[in-house]
Design an enzyme around this catalytic site. Structure first.
Site, mmCIF file in Angstrom:
data_model
loop_
_atom_site.group_PDB
_atom_site.id
_atom_site.type_symbol
_atom_site.label_atom_id
_atom_site.label_comp_id
_atom_site.label_asym_id
_atom_site.label_seq_id
_atom_site.Cartn_x
_atom_site.Cartn_y
_atom_site.Cartn_z
ATOM 1 N N ASP A 29 5.437 -0.649 7.368
ATOM 2 C CA ASP A 29 5.421 0.323 6.274
ATOM 3 C C ASP A 29 6.086 1.637 6.681
ATOM 4 O OD1 ASP A 29 4.341 -1.022 4.117
ATOM 5 O OD2 ASP A 29 2.277 -0.681 4.764
ATOM 6 N N ASN A 54 1.532 -4.469 9.732
ATOM 7 C CA ASN A 54 1.771 -3.912 8.410
ATOM 8 C C ASN A 54 1.992 -2.404 8.467
ATOM 9 O OD1 ASN A 54 1.908 -5.145 5.758
ATOM 10 N ND2 ASN A 54 0.293 -3.708 5.179
ATOM 11 N N ASP A 81 14.852 20.993 -28.990
ATOM 12 C CA ASP A 81 14.461 22.336 -28.549
ATOM 13 C C ASP A 81 13.585 23.084 -29.533
ATOM 14 O OD1 ASP A 81 16.274 22.818 -30.562
ATOM 15 O OD2 ASP A 81 17.403 24.346 -29.474
ATOM 16 N N ASP A 92 18.080 15.919 -31.341
ATOM 17 C CA ASP A 92 18.117 16.844 -32.457
ATOM 18 C C ASP A 92 19.551 17.379 -32.555
ATOM 19 O OD1 ASP A 92 17.229 18.634 -34.461
ATOM 20 O OD2 ASP A 92 17.042 20.219 -32.972
ATOM 21 N N ASN A 151 4.446 -13.965 4.332
ATOM 22 C CA ASN A 151 3.522 -13.912 5.471
ATOM 23 C C ASN A 151 2.152 -14.468 5.116
ATOM 24 O OD1 ASN A 151 5.244 -12.924 7.374
ATOM 25 N ND2 ASN A 151 4.636 -10.781 7.120
ATOM 26 N N ASP A 201 10.599 19.197 -32.889
ATOM 27 C CA ASP A 201 10.953 18.160 -31.917
ATOM 28 C C ASP A 201 9.807 17.805 -30.975
ATOM 29 O OD1 ASP A 201 13.730 17.960 -32.694
ATOM 30 O OD2 ASP A 201 14.030 19.893 -31.731
ATOM 31 N N GLU A 216 0.798 -1.224 0.000
ATOM 32 C CA GLU A 216 0.000 0.000 0.000
ATOM 33 C C GLU A 216 0.830 1.273 0.000
ATOM 34 O OE1 GLU A 216 0.919 -1.556 3.834
ATOM 35 O OE2 GLU A 216 -0.500 -2.368 2.401
#
Length: 863
Positions: A708, A704, A611, A349, A679, A615, A307
Site C-alpha cells: 500500500d 499489504n 452565476d 445559464d 492473492n 441557478d 484500505e
C-alpha cells in the site's frame, strides 16, 4: 376586517412561519384595496403591530444549512465502510492478543482517514451557511416615520422606500415609482433591467420570469435606477428567494462519483465476507485450530480490502484541485474533480455566464437598418440632457461614444413615464428648437407622421409604416432590445413643452442593444465538443435573445423549447426533450433543476455553469456545479467549483484534470482488486492443499502494508493522452471483469510458485512463507507498471519518477528484510540465491503474461 386578519394570523401560527397566506393574487388590486387586505397603510405599521407580525411570520431570512464543527467533520470520515471494516479487524485482533496485527491494521485505517481529511480540508470545503443576499438594513415606515431597520425584522405589510443601488429586501408590490428599473437577472436570467410600475396587473402567471409582473419586485433583485415606495407581500422562506434557499439547505444529494465509490466499496465488502468465511471454515477443518483460522481469515480480509482507497482518492482529487488552483480555479468539493472529468453534458445559464452581463450598443441605424451616425448623435443628445435618473440604457449610450454637444442649448425636457414609454429633450440646434425623442418603438411609431432617409424626409404612409415595423421586428427577432429615435423641429419656439408636443415626429432610426457573448465562449464550446461533451443552454431569458447569442457563439442548435412547454411535460416526456433539445428558454429555477434530473435519468454526468439566484438549485442538483467569482453569493455557495478568471477556456483544463484524476484512481482500483482478489483466491486454494498456512497473518498484514505504501505514488503518475480524450464514469461491471480476469491470472502464478517451492525446493514452512511473501510483494508492486497504461510500459509510456522510486524502494525493503534481525521477528528465513533467481523468473513471466492478456482485454472490453 379584524376577523379576517385574525383568521390570517391563526393560519400563520399553525404553519409555524413556513407559509404566508398573502400571494400574488394581490397584483391586480388597487393600492387602497391592497393596503386594506394587508391591514396596513401608506404610513406603515405601528411598532406593536410589526413586532406581533414578526412573531407570526418569523424573521425575514433565508434557510440555513446546519454547520458542523471540524471535529465532527473529522469523525465523519470514519463512517467509510472500508475504514469501519479495518477498525473492526484491528479491535478483534487486539482482543485475541495480536497486538502487532492490531497496530498495523489500525495504522492503515488511521493514515487513510487523516490524509483524506487533511487533503479535503486544505483544498477548501463547501460552505454550509447561506450568506444573506440583501443589504443589512432597509428604510421602512413605522408609526408614520421612516426608520432604518434590519432586513430580518421586515414583515408583510411594511411600507418600504427603494432607491438606486438598493437590494430588494423582500417580495414587494410597487405602490409609487419614478424611473424605476430593477435588475432581476440573477432571479430570471433576463439580460436587461426591467421597468417596474405601480399599475395593477391582471395576470394568471405568477412566476418571476413572467414579463407581466411589472408591479412586483422580488427579493434578491436590485434597483438600477429610480425610486419607489412599496409594500411587503412576502418575507423569509415564503419569498421566491426563500423557496430556493429552503431547497438548498437540505442535505446534499450523492453525485455520480459518490455513487460509484459506494457501489465499488460494497462490492469489495461482499466479496470479502464470502471469502473470509470460506477461508476460515476451510482452515478450521483442515488445520483444526479455530483461533489460528480466524486470525488468518481476518488477515485475508485486510489483504482483500483496498484500505488505502479513501486516501488514494483524496490525494488524487487534492492534486487535481491544487493543479486547478494554479489556474485560478477554486475546487470547494474534492469529489467534483472526478465529476468534472466524467461530465458528458454541460448545461449553462446565459446571462453573465456565456455573456458579459453588460449591455452594449450593437447597432445604430436608419429605418432600413443602414448604419447612421446621426441616429447615434440624436440619442446621445437625448441621454446627455435628460435630468432624470439615468438608467442603464442612457449610460450605455453615453459610454459608447463621446459627442461634443454642449454647443446645443437645452430648452426643456419631457420626462419618461410608464404610460407613454418615451422621453424627450428639447434643444436649440441649427437655430431652431428641436424635440428629440427616444423610447419604445411601438409608442414612437404612434407619434410619427414622417420618416428620414438619406437626408430626405418622406411621409409615413400606412404601407410604408408596415415595412418599417418589419425592419424593427427583424431586429427584435435577432434578440436585440430596440429603441426608436425620432425628432421634430418646432416652427414656433416655446418656453416650455409637454407630452402633447410629442406628435407629428420624424422617425430617424433605431438603437439595438445586446448583452454580448464573452470572447472565449465560442472557443470553449469548440473545445468541449472536441472532448465529447454536449453543450446545452438553460436560461430564464427569452428565446429570441438566447437564440441570437447561441448562434453568435457557434452552438449547434438542435432544438429550442420554453418553460411553458416544460411545465406541461411529464417526467418521461422531459427525459426525451432534455436529450434532444439544445436551448431551454424562459425557465424558472425549479424547471432548470428538473431538466438536470431528467438528464441524470438518461445516465448523463451533468455539469451546470451559472452565476445567479435562479441557478442555485441547478448548481446543487448537478454532479458538478460551476460558478464564477462575481456570481451572487447563493450561487457560489451552491457551486462545487468557482472560476476566478473571466475566460471560460479554463473549463477545458478542469475537465482534462478531472479525467487525469479519475485515471489514477482507477489504476489503484484495477491493480488493487485484481492483485488482492488473486492473492485471496490463492490463499483459499492453498488452504486446501497445504498442511500449514501459506502465509502467517502478520506476514499478510506486513505484505499489504508495504504494498500500500508503494501506491502512495500513484497520484504523481501521468495519464496517456488517449485516455483523456473522452468522458469516463464509474463502471462497476468493467471493474468486475478486470478483477475476474486478472485476479485468477495472478493466482495461476501463485500456484506455480507453490508447486516450485513444494516439489522442487522442498521448502520448509518458514522458507515457504518467506518465498511467497517476496513473490507476492513483487507481483503486486510491479503490476501497476503494466496496467497503468494501454501502451507498452517503459517503451511507449513512462511512469512518474516517484512511482518508479517507490516501487524499487518497497521491493528492496522486502528483499532485505529476511536478511535482518527484524526478519526473524516476522518469521522469515534467508532464501538461497537459486531460489531468489527462480522467483525472479516467475515474476518476469507473470508480468509478461499480464501485458499479453491486457492487450486482449483492452480490445475486448475497452480501456
Amino acid at each position: 376586517m379584524e376577523h379576517a386578519h385574525k383568521k390570517i394570523t391563526n393560519t400563520m401560527i399553525n404553519n409555524h412561519h413556513k407559509q404566508q397566506v398573502f400571494d400574488f393574487d394581490h397584483i391586480g388590486c388597487s393600492t387602497e384595496v391592497l393596503l386594506a387586505k394587508l391591514n396596513t397603510s401608506l404610513k406603515g405599521l405601528s411598532e406593536k403591530d410589526a413586532q406581533q407580525r414578526l412573531k407570526e411570520y418569523g424573521p425575514n431570512a433565508p434557510a440555513k444549512k446546519k454547520k458542523y464543527s471540524i471535529l465532527f467533520q473529522f469523525i465523519s470520515k470514519f463512517a467509510n465502510p472500508l475504514v469501519i471494516v479495518l477498525l473492526f479487524i484491528s479491535v478483534f485482533s487486539l482482543f485475541l492478543g495480536q497486538k502487532a496485527s492490531a497496530i498495523i491494521v489500525g495504522a492503515m485505517a488511521s493514515m487513510s482517514v487523516i490524509l483524506s481529511f487533511v487533503q479535503e480540508y486544505r483544498a477548501g470545503k463547501e460552505a454550509e451557511k447561506l450568506r444573506e443576499m440583501v443589504r443589512t438594513t432597509a428604510t421602512v415606515y413605522r408609526d408614520g416615520k421612516p426608520k432604518e431597520i434590519s432586513i430580518k425584522d421586515i414583515v408583510p405589510g411594511d411600507i418600504i422606500d427603494l432607491f438606486a443601488g438598493d437590494m430588494v429586501p423582500a417580495d414587494l408590490r410597487i405602490l409609487q415609482a419614478k424611473d424605476l428599473f430593477i435588475n432581476q437577472s440573477t432571479l430570471t436570467g433576463e439580460s436587461l433591467p426591467v421597468e417596474k410600475t405601480p399599475m395593477p396587473v391582471h395576470s394568471t402567471n405568477k412566476t418571476p420570469t413572467s414579463p407581466e409582473l411589472i408591479n412586483i419586485a422580488f427579493m434578491g433583485s436590485s434597483v438600477v435606477s429610480g425610486t419607489a415606495l412599496a409594500v411587503v407581500l412576502k418575507t423569509g422562506l415564503s419569498t421566491q428567494f426563500g423557496e430556493i434557499s429552503r431547497k438548498l439547505a437540505t442535505a446534499d444529494q450523492p453525485t455520480s462519483f459518490d455513487k460509484g465509490i459506494r457501489k465499488f466499496t460494497w462490492l469489495m465488502i461482499k466479496i470479502m465476507i464470502i471469502l473470509v468465511i470460506l477461508i476460515c471454515v476451510i482452515n478450521f477443518f483442515t488445520k483444526g485450530n479455530f483461533t489460528e483460522a480466524l486470525l488468518f481469515s481476518l488477515a485475508v480480509a485486510v489483504g482483500l480490502t483496498p484500505e488505502m482507497l479513501p486516501m488514494i482518492v483524496a490525494v488524487n482529487l487534492s492534486k487535481g484541485a491544487i493543479a486547478m488552483s494554479k489556474k485560478q480555479v477554486i475546487v470547494k468539493r474534492l469529489s467534483s474533480m472526478q465529476n468534472f472529468g466524467a461530465m458528458t453534458v454541460l448545461c449553462t445559464d446565459k446571462t453573465g455566464t456565456l455573456t458579459l452581463d453588460k449591455i452594449v450598443l450593437e447597432k445604430h441605424c436608419d429605418v432600413f437598418r443602414k448604419e447612421n451616425e446621426d441616429v447615434l448623435r440624436f440619442a446621445y443628445i437625448n441621454s446627455f440632457y435628460q435630468t432624470g435618473l439615468k438608467n442603464i440604457i442612457d449610460k450605455t449610450i453615453l459610454k459608447h461614444i463621446k459627442f461634443m454637444v454642449k454647443q446645443y442649448k437645452k430648452i426643456d425636457e419631457i420626462p419618461f413615464d410608464f404610460s407613454r414609454k418615451v422621453m424627450s429633450v428639447v434643444v436649440e440646434m441649427e437655430g431652431k428648437h428641436r424635440i428629440i425623442t427616444k423610447g419604445s418603438p411601438e409608442e414612437v411609431f404612434k407619434r410619427c407622421k414622417r420618416y428620414a432617409l438619406n437626408g430626405n424626409i418622406f411621409p409615413l404612409e400606412d404601407s410604408i409604416l408596415t415595412n418599417l415595423k418589419k425592419e424593427y421586428e427583424s431586429l427584435s427577432d435577432e434578440g436585440f432590445r430596440v429603441l426608436a429615435v425620432a425628432y421634430k423641429d418646432m416652427e414656433i419656439p416655446k418656453d416650455t413643452y409637454s407630452k402633447d408636443d410629442e406628435s407629428d415626429l420624424v422617425l430617424k432610426g433605431y438603437l439595438a442593444f445586446l448583452d454580448p457573448p464573452k470572447p472565449t465562449t465560442r472557443k470553449t464550446i469548440e473545445a468541449l465538443k472536441d472532448l465529447g461533451i454536449e453543450f446545452k443552454v438553460l436560461t430564464g431569458d427569452n428565446e429570441l435573445v438566447t437564440k441570437k447569442i447561441c448562434s453568435e457563439v457557434g452552438l449547434d442548435i438542435q432544438g429550442l423549447i420554453t418553460g411553458d412547454q416544460i411545465e406541461t411535460a411529464t417526467d418521461d416526456e422531459l427525459q426525451t426533450i432534455a436529450e434532444k433539445k439544445t436551448i431551454f428558454a424562459r425557465l424558472s429555477p425549479l424547471q432548470k433543476e428538473r431538466i438536470i434530473h431528467a438528464l441524470h435519468k438518461n445516465n448523463h454526468v451533468v455539469g451546470y455553469l451559472g452565476d445567479g439566484i435562479n441557478d442555485a438549485l441547478a448548481l446543487k442538483a448537478a454532479d458538478v456545479g460551476i460558478s464564477v467569482n462575481n456570481a451572487v453569493d447563493i450561487a457560489k455557495e451552491s457551486a462545487d467549483i468557482i472560476l476566478l478568471q473571466k475566460s471560460l477556456l479554463v473549463l477545458k483544463d478542469g475537465i482534462i484534470e478531472g479525467r487525469r484524476t479519475f485515471g489514477n484512481i482507477l489504476k489503484y482500483i484495477k491493480m488493487g482488486t485484481s492483485s488482492n482478489f488473486g492473492n485471496m483466491f490463492s490463499m483459499t486454494g492453498a488452504s486446501f492443499i497445504l498442511p500449514f498456512l501459506p502465509m502467517l497473518p502478520i506476514q499478510i498484514l506486513l505484505n499489504n502494508f508495504l504494498y500500500d505504501i508503494s501506491q502512495i505514488a500513484i497520484p504523481s503518475d501521468s495519464v496517456d493522452e488517449e485516455y483523456l480524450a473522452k468522458s469516463r464514469a464509474w463502471n462497476i461491471d468493467y471493474i468486475k471483469k478486470f478483477m475476474l480476469v486478472f485476479g485468477p491470472l495472478s493466482s495461476i502464478f501463485d500456484f506455480v510458485t507453490f508447486g516450485v517451492l513444494w516439489f522442487i525446493f522442498s521448502a520448509s514452512q518458514e522458507l515457504f512463507h518467506t518465498a511467497w511473501f517476496l513473490e507476492s510483494l513483487c507481483t503486486q508492486t510491479l503490476v501497476i507498471h503494466i496496467i497503468r497504461t494501454n501502451k507498452k510500459p517503459f517503451i511507449e509510456s513512462m511512469p512518474s519518477q516517484f512511482l518508479m522510486f517507490m516501487s524499487i524502494y518497497i521491493i528492496t525493503i522486502g528483499f532485505i528484510l529476511p536478511f535482518t534481525p527484524l526478519g526473524k521477528h516476522f518469521g522469515f528465513v534467508i532464501p538461497s540465491v537459486t531460489l531468489l533467481l527462480t522467483l525472479t523468473a516467475i515474476i518476469v513471466a507473470y508480468l509478461s503474461t499480464v501485458q499479453f492478456v491486457k492487450n486482449w482485454f483492452v480490445k475486448k472490453y475497452g480501456y
